[in-house]
Design a protein around this motif. Structure first.
Motif, mmCIF file in Angstrom:
data_model
loop_
_atom_site.group_PDB
_atom_site.id
_atom_site.type_symbol
_atom_site.label_atom_id
_atom_site.label_comp_id
_atom_site.label_asym_id
_atom_site.label_seq_id
_atom_site.Cartn_x
_atom_site.Cartn_y
_atom_site.Cartn_z
ATOM 1 N N SER A 132 0.911 -1.212 -0.061
ATOM 2 C CA SER A 132 -0.147 0.019 -0.068
ATOM 3 C C SER A 132 0.668 1.152 -0.057
ATOM 4 O O SER A 132 2.060 1.418 0.740
ATOM 5 C CB SER A 132 -1.075 -0.177 1.246
ATOM 6 O OG SER A 132 -1.886 -1.167 1.356
ATOM 7 N N ILE A 133 0.474 2.276 -0.895
ATOM 8 C CA ILE A 133 1.311 3.367 -0.946
ATOM 9 C C ILE A 133 0.539 4.745 -0.891
ATOM 10 O O ILE A 133 -0.610 4.863 -1.358
ATOM 11 C CB ILE A 133 2.111 3.494 -2.254
ATOM 12 C CG1 ILE A 133 2.622 4.720 -2.282
ATOM 13 C CG2 ILE A 133 1.108 3.132 -3.379
ATOM 14 C CD1 ILE A 133 3.485 4.669 -3.683
ATOM 15 N N CYS A 134 0.975 5.453 0.068
ATOM 16 C CA CYS A 134 0.231 6.701 0.204
ATOM 17 C C CYS A 134 1.173 8.009 -0.163
ATOM 18 O O CYS A 134 2.417 8.084 0.119
ATOM 19 C CB CYS A 134 -0.009 7.001 1.612
ATOM 20 S SG CYS A 134 -1.268 5.910 2.369
ATOM 21 N N THR A 135 0.635 9.039 -0.876
ATOM 22 C CA THR A 135 1.487 10.144 -1.642
ATOM 23 C C THR A 135 0.858 11.559 -1.116
ATOM 24 O O THR A 135 -0.435 11.453 -1.022
ATOM 25 C CB THR A 135 1.316 10.181 -3.064
ATOM 26 O OG1 THR A 135 1.992 8.617 -3.402
ATOM 27 C CG2 THR A 135 2.504 11.000 -3.779
ATOM 28 N N THR A 136 1.798 12.060 -0.681
ATOM 29 C CA THR A 136 1.514 13.821 -0.316
ATOM 30 C C THR A 136 2.594 14.628 -0.468
ATOM 31 O O THR A 136 3.610 14.379 -0.947
ATOM 32 C CB THR A 136 0.803 13.623 1.185
ATOM 33 O OG1 THR A 136 0.019 14.954 1.220
ATOM 34 C CG2 THR A 136 1.936 13.299 2.161
ATOM 35 N N SER A 137 2.308 15.965 -0.053
ATOM 36 C CA SER A 137 3.377 16.767 0.147
ATOM 37 C C SER A 137 3.645 17.211 1.259
ATOM 38 O O SER A 137 2.702 16.936 2.370
ATOM 39 C CB SER A 137 2.876 18.276 -0.765
ATOM 40 O OG SER A 137 1.779 18.595 -0.431
ATOM 41 N N ALA A 138 4.669 18.004 1.773
ATOM 42 C CA ALA A 138 5.149 18.048 2.975
ATOM 43 C C ALA A 138 4.272 18.945 3.606
ATOM 44 O O ALA A 138 4.003 19.033 4.937
ATOM 45 C CB ALA A 138 6.447 18.689 3.049
ATOM 46 N N ASP A 139 3.341 19.823 3.058
ATOM 47 C CA ASP A 139 2.591 20.829 3.613
ATOM 48 C C ASP A 139 1.224 20.303 4.363
ATOM 49 O O ASP A 139 0.369 20.891 5.092
ATOM 50 C CB ASP A 139 2.051 21.860 2.787
ATOM 51 C CG ASP A 139 1.498 21.597 1.462
ATOM 52 O OD1 ASP A 139 1.111 20.359 1.499
ATOM 53 O OD2 ASP A 139 1.135 22.324 0.689
ATOM 54 N N LYS A 140 1.063 19.132 4.028
ATOM 55 C CA LYS A 140 0.064 18.235 4.660
ATOM 56 C C LYS A 140 0.595 17.429 6.017
ATOM 57 O O LYS A 140 -0.282 16.792 6.832
ATOM 58 C CB LYS A 140 -0.750 17.230 3.660
ATOM 59 C CG LYS A 140 -1.686 18.242 2.894
ATOM 60 C CD LYS A 140 -2.248 17.350 1.696
ATOM 61 C CE LYS A 140 -3.113 16.342 2.344
ATOM 62 N NZ LYS A 140 -4.399 17.180 2.808
ATOM 63 N N LEU A 141 1.783 17.224 5.842
ATOM 64 C CA LEU A 141 2.178 16.305 6.922
ATOM 65 C C LEU A 141 2.517 16.632 8.209
ATOM 66 O O LEU A 141 2.929 17.854 8.464
ATOM 67 C CB LEU A 141 3.527 15.730 6.281
ATOM 68 C CG LEU A 141 3.626 14.530 5.129
ATOM 69 C CD1 LEU A 141 5.214 14.381 4.849
ATOM 70 C CD2 LEU A 141 2.921 13.376 5.627
#
Length: 261
Positions: free
Chosen positions: A47-56
């Motif tokens: 399973s893979i989740c992708t995002t950008s730093a501003d949501k982390l």
């Protein structure tokens, strides 16, 4: 991480946290709703989740300075925001405190750990996943990061140290054996050439070499970090209808505006 036999299974009904909630609505950029999770099956099931730093964000303690431990307690802490996905974020001791460099909202929780020792954490080089308030995100070898901290070249807003590194400047960790037969569930993070961060958990036991190859050859991540493995690997993703019940130390998650509030 502590030995597998020490991890209790936590019932969902027992996971609510008493006390005040944290208002996290000012900590993320709600204009970006790009956090996504999918299941993939090649070269193995994961399973893979992708995002950008501003949501982390990283999560560890409640307002009483007690470890949150579970995804449920993180969710309960959020006000005006929702947890899009979350994962365990690194190794910890028997008290669920991080054993490596940890920064949460600019506050150093644990100093950089470059000691030698046994276990996966000390399979050098290990590394740090970090990002700053501007949204710059990186995974770097721990000693190299230490020099930047010493010279005040960077100011992490969030950081978590674990080990070993999986991929270092587009090279698989030199101590990984492609012929290894040691397979375990594993989870890790990669900062990829498109600037995104990919958080991955294997849905079947895999070797370190194969897990590293996934980041390097299939996901295009020139730097990747092992977070943890075995029963400590856990994922929360409503999108995938997955809500693992596990006590953990520091957790990493993507947060967005709760449209129901």
């Amino acid at each position: 991480m502590p030995r597998a036999s020490f991890f209790p299974i936590v019932a969902l009904s027992a996971a609510l946290l008493g006390g005040c909630k944290q208002d996290l609505s000012q900590m993320v950029d709600f204009d970006d709703d790009s956090a996504t999770c999918v299941n993939q099956f090649e070269p193995f099931a994961f399973s893979i989740c992708t995002t950008s730093a501003d949501k982390l964000q990283l999560f560890w303690q409640d307002e009483q300075k007690k470890p949150l431990l579970t995804f449920d307690k993180v969710i309960h802490q959020l006000t005006g925001a929702k947890l899009d996905f979350a994962m365990n974020a690194g190794m910890y001791d028997d008290e669920f405190a991080p054993i490596g460099y940890t920064v949460i909202q600019g506050r150093e929780i644990h100093s950089l750990n470059t000691n030698e020792g046994g276990g996966n954490f000390h399979l050098l080089p290990n590394g740090v996943l970090w990002w700053d308030k501007s949204g710059h995100i990186a995974i770097e070898e721990s000693r190299a990061l230490g020099e930047k901290l010493k010279n005040q070249q960077i100011t992490p807003w969030f950081a978590t140290q674990s080990g070993p590194m999986l991929v270092i400047n587009n090279q698989i960790h030199p101590k990984f054996n492609p012929k290894s037969t040691s397979k375990k569930p594993r989870n890790g993070a990669g900062v990829c050439s498109d600037g995104s961060i990919k958080l991955v958990i294997s849905d079947e036991p895999v070797t370190f070499y194969d897990f590293a190859s996934l980041f390097k050859d299939h996901l295009g991540c020139p730097n990747a970090l092992f977070l943890d493995g075995g029963v400590a690997s856990a994922l929360y993703s409503p999108e995938l209808e997955r809500h693992d019940q596990q006590d953990m130390g520091v957790m990493i998650g993507a947060v967005s505006k709760d449209n129901d509030n």
